[in-house]
Design an enzyme around this catalytic site. Sequence first.
Site, short mmCIF file in Angstrom:
data_model
loop_
_atom_site.label_atom_id
_atom_site.label_comp_id
_atom_site.label_asym_id
_atom_site.label_seq_id
_atom_site.Cartn_x
_atom_site.Cartn_y
_atom_site.Cartn_z
N LYS A 53 0.52 -1.38 0.10
CA LYS A 53 0.47 -0.16 0.03
C LYS A 53 1.19 1.48 -0.21
O LYS A 53 2.41 1.21 -0.74
CB LYS A 53 -1.10 -0.55 1.49
CG LYS A 53 -1.94 -1.19 1.06
CD LYS A 53 -2.66 -1.01 2.44
CE LYS A 53 -3.73 -2.93 2.27
NZ LYS A 53 -4.90 -3.09 3.02
N HIS A 108 -8.05 -3.12 -6.22
CA HIS A 108 -8.70 -2.87 -4.80
C HIS A 108 -9.57 -2.14 -4.26
O HIS A 108 -9.81 -1.01 -4.46
CB HIS A 108 -7.26 -2.55 -3.92
CG HIS A 108 -6.86 -2.90 -2.61
ND1 HIS A 108 -7.52 -2.48 -1.72
CD2 HIS A 108 -6.64 -4.12 -1.57
CE1 HIS A 108 -7.44 -2.85 -0.55
NE2 HIS A 108 -6.60 -4.22 -0.94
N GLU A 127 -9.20 -0.39 -2.40
CA GLU A 127 -9.10 1.13 -1.24
C GLU A 127 -9.78 1.67 -2.42
O GLU A 127 -9.97 3.40 -2.68
CB GLU A 127 -8.06 0.98 -0.83
CG GLU A 127 -7.72 0.36 1.01
CD GLU A 127 -6.90 -0.42 1.26
OE1 GLU A 127 -5.57 -0.60 0.78
OE2 GLU A 127 -6.78 -0.82 1.84
N GLU A 148 -11.13 -10.94 -0.88
CA GLU A 148 -10.67 -9.75 -0.56
C GLU A 148 -12.46 -8.87 0.89
O GLU A 148 -12.59 -8.16 0.15
CB GLU A 148 -9.99 -8.58 -0.75
CG GLU A 148 -8.80 -8.98 -0.93
CD GLU A 148 -7.67 -8.29 -0.37
OE1 GLU A 148 -6.54 -8.40 -0.15
OE2 GLU A 148 -7.80 -6.76 -1.14
N GLY A 170 -7.45 -5.65 6.54
CA GLY A 170 -6.70 -4.05 8.36
C GLY A 170 -7.60 -3.76 9.25
O GLY A 170 -7.54 -3.02 10.73
N GLY A 202 -1.77 -7.58 3.15
CA GLY A 202 -1.15 -6.17 3.72
C GLY A 202 -0.86 -6.24 5.18
O GLY A 202 0.64 -5.74 4.74
#
Length: 251
Positions: free
Chosen positions: A11, A97, A99, A169, A175, A236
Site C-alpha cells: 500500500k 483493490h 481502497e 478480499e 486492516g 497487507g
Amino acid sequence: MRRPIIAGNWKMNKTVPEAVRLAKQIKLLVEEDARERVEVVLCPPFTALHAVGEVLQDSAVKLGAQNVHDQPKGAYTGEVSVPMLKDLGCEYVILGHSERRAYFGETDEMVNRKAKAALSRDLGVIICVGETLHEKREGRTEEVVRTQVRGALAGLEPARPEQLVIAYEPVWAIGTGENATGSEANDVIAMIRRLVGELLGADTAEAVRIQYGGSVKPENIKSFLTQSDIDGALVGGASLEAASFAEIVKG
Ligand code: 13P
C-alpha cells in the site's frame, strides 16, 4: 496443480531505503520457497518499484505494482502505464483493490479495461473483489462478488491463465484484524471459480489462482491454505514486516 501465490501489498508505505531493506530481508528468508513451492510477489508503491526490482533481479521473488492506467501512454497526469511497469520488471499488477474502489472511484469497467491492457502486454493481474460489511449483513455477498467478477472479466481472453489471479478480499476484513474463516472464504472462492468456468471455460477456471485477503497473519494462514479452492493470500499489514511475511509464505 495450481501453484499457490502469496503477494504482499505494501500500500502507501515505505520510502525507498525502507523498501530496499524490507525486500532484502524478505528475499533472504523466502528465496528457497519462491524457487520451489510458491509464487511470491512484492508490491511496493510506484516510487520504490525500481529499487526493489534491483534487489529482486536475481531472485525468484517477483515484483508487482498496485495500480496501472489502461492506456499505454499519453496525457494522463499522475498515471503510470503497463509498458512502464514492464520496463521496471513488474510481473503483476493489483487491480480494483477495495481502497481504489472506495477512495478513487474505480469501477468494474475500469478494472476490466486495465486487466485487458495488462494481460495483452503479458503483465499478470491480481483482481480484487469483495463485499462490504453492509452488503454482507444484507446477505448480498454472492451477488456483489459475482457482479464484480463478471464486470472485471468481461471479454477477457487470457493467453496464459496463470497470469490471471483473483483476490477475494472481504472489505470488512481488511486492516481490521477480523478475518473471514477458512471455510467462509473457501465457499465464496469456490463460487468465484465456478463463475470463471462459466465465463472463460473449465480449463481456465481450473488454472486461475484465487487468493484470500483480509487480516492474513502467520497465525491464520494455514486455515486458508488448507482449503480446497484457496490458492494463496494477498497480504497487507503483515507484509510490511519481513519475519511475519516470511512465516505466511512458509504457510
Ligand atoms: P490487511 O492484510 O492489512 O488486512 O490488508 C489486506 C489487503 O488489503 C491486501 O490487499
